[in-house]
Scaffold this motif. Structure first.
Motif, PDB file in Angstrom:
ATOM      1  N   HIS A 121      12.896  65.779 -16.084  1.00 19.39           N
ATOM      2  CA  HIS A 121      14.206  65.570 -16.686  1.00 19.39           C
ATOM      3  C   HIS A 121      14.373  64.166 -17.255  1.00 19.39           C
ATOM      4  CE1 HIS A 121      15.914  69.473 -15.729  1.00 19.39           C
ATOM      5  NE2 HIS A 121      15.213  69.417 -14.608  1.00 19.39           N
ATOM      6  N   HIS A 178      10.590  66.908 -10.426  1.00 21.04           N
ATOM      7  CA  HIS A 178      11.836  67.374 -11.038  1.00 21.04           C
ATOM      8  C   HIS A 178      12.497  66.242 -11.841  1.00 21.04           C
ATOM      9  CE1 HIS A 178      15.379  69.928 -11.427  1.00 21.04           C
ATOM     10  NE2 HIS A 178      16.111  68.864 -11.132  1.00 21.04           N
ATOM     11  N   ASP A 201      15.713  73.375  -8.803  1.00 26.26           N
ATOM     12  CA  ASP A 201      15.938  72.027  -8.267  1.00 26.26           C
ATOM     13  C   ASP A 201      15.524  71.929  -6.798  1.00 26.26           C
ATOM     14  OD1 ASP A 201      16.765  69.476  -7.744  1.00 26.26           O
ATOM     15  OD2 ASP A 201      18.872  69.812  -8.262  1.00 26.26           O
ATOM     16  N   VAL A 234       9.311  73.840 -11.361  1.00 31.47           N
ATOM     17  CA  VAL A 234       9.965  72.776 -10.594  1.00 31.47           C
ATOM     18  C   VAL A 234      11.119  72.183 -11.394  1.00 31.47           C
ATOM     19  CG1 VAL A 234       9.626  70.488  -9.563  1.00 31.47           C
ATOM     20  CG2 VAL A 234       7.931  72.264  -9.207  1.00 31.47           C
ATOM     21  N   GLY A 235      10.993  72.130 -12.698  1.00 32.85           N
ATOM     22  CA  GLY A 235      12.084  71.629 -13.523  1.00 32.85           C
ATOM     23  C   GLY A 235      13.274  72.568 -13.538  1.00 32.85           C
ATOM     24  N   LEU A 239       7.951  66.992  -5.020  1.00 34.93           N
ATOM     25  CA  LEU A 239       8.658  67.964  -5.851  1.00 34.93           C
ATOM     26  C   LEU A 239       9.906  67.345  -6.470  1.00 34.93           C
ATOM     27  CD1 LEU A 239       8.374  71.206  -3.682  1.00 34.93           C
ATOM     28  CD2 LEU A 239       7.257  70.721  -5.858  1.00 34.93           C
ATOM     29  N   ARG A 240      10.629  66.549  -5.684  1.00 32.09           N
ATOM     30  CA  ARG A 240      11.806  65.867  -6.248  1.00 32.09           C
ATOM     31  C   ARG A 240      11.381  64.888  -7.330  1.00 32.09           C
ATOM     32  NH1 ARG A 240      13.086  66.350  -0.839  1.00 32.09           N
ATOM     33  NH2 ARG A 240      12.271  64.302  -0.320  1.00 32.09           N
TER      34      ARG A 240
END
Length: 151
Positions: free
Chosen positions: A81, A77, A47, A43-44, A73-74
């Motif tokens: 980060h 992500h 995007d 997932v990282g 998922l967002r």
């Protein structure tokens, strides 16, 4: 002679000790951690903000209603980060879940190293409270004043 019988009984009952036994007890938590790290790494790297990489939530597509997982998922992500504000904005419940997983996994590892059962038992009140929190989160994020919870 008495010590030999006690030792035989202890080994027969599965009360192993030593580094090999500890490594065997850590195999399952280690496998779970490897799977979670692999999923987060994917997932990282891919995007979810770019269309076409992941399927759209069926509930959102059919009804326009955000489910408790929408934006997860967002959120993952952004979390990977280091953008924790965006992760909370995308799905605050998912961030709580990430942190909850970290706590439960750590307890699991500590208990495994000590040779204790890994089970964490939730009582009826805790289960109902968790379900109610997920339900309230889902309802509020779909109401007009809950726009701040939209992914």
């Amino acid at each position: 002679m008495r010590g030999v019988n006690a030792e035989s009984q202890r080994v027969a009952q599965g009360a192993e000790s030593g580094a090999g036994a500890v490594l065997r007890r850590l195999a399952v938590p280690g496998g779970v951690l490897a799977a979670v790290v692999g999923a987060f790494a994917y997932v990282g790297a891919v995007d979810p903000n770019q269309p076409g990489h992941y399927p759209v939530c069926p509930l959102l597509r059919l009804t326009g209603v955000y489910c408790p997982g929408c934006g997860g998922l967002r959120s993952a992500h952004a979390f990977i980060h280091g953008d924790f504000a965006a992760a909370l904005t995308d799905n605050a419940l998912a961030v709580v879940g990430y942190l909850g997983f970290a706590v439960v996994w750590t307890v699991w590892v500590v208990r495994s190293v000590r040779g204790r059962p890994a089970g964490i038992e939730l009582g009826r009140v805790q289960r109902w409270t968790g379900g109610a929190l997920v339900l309230v989160f889902t309802v509020v994020r779909n109401l007009p004043f809950g726009g701040w919870l939209h992914p």
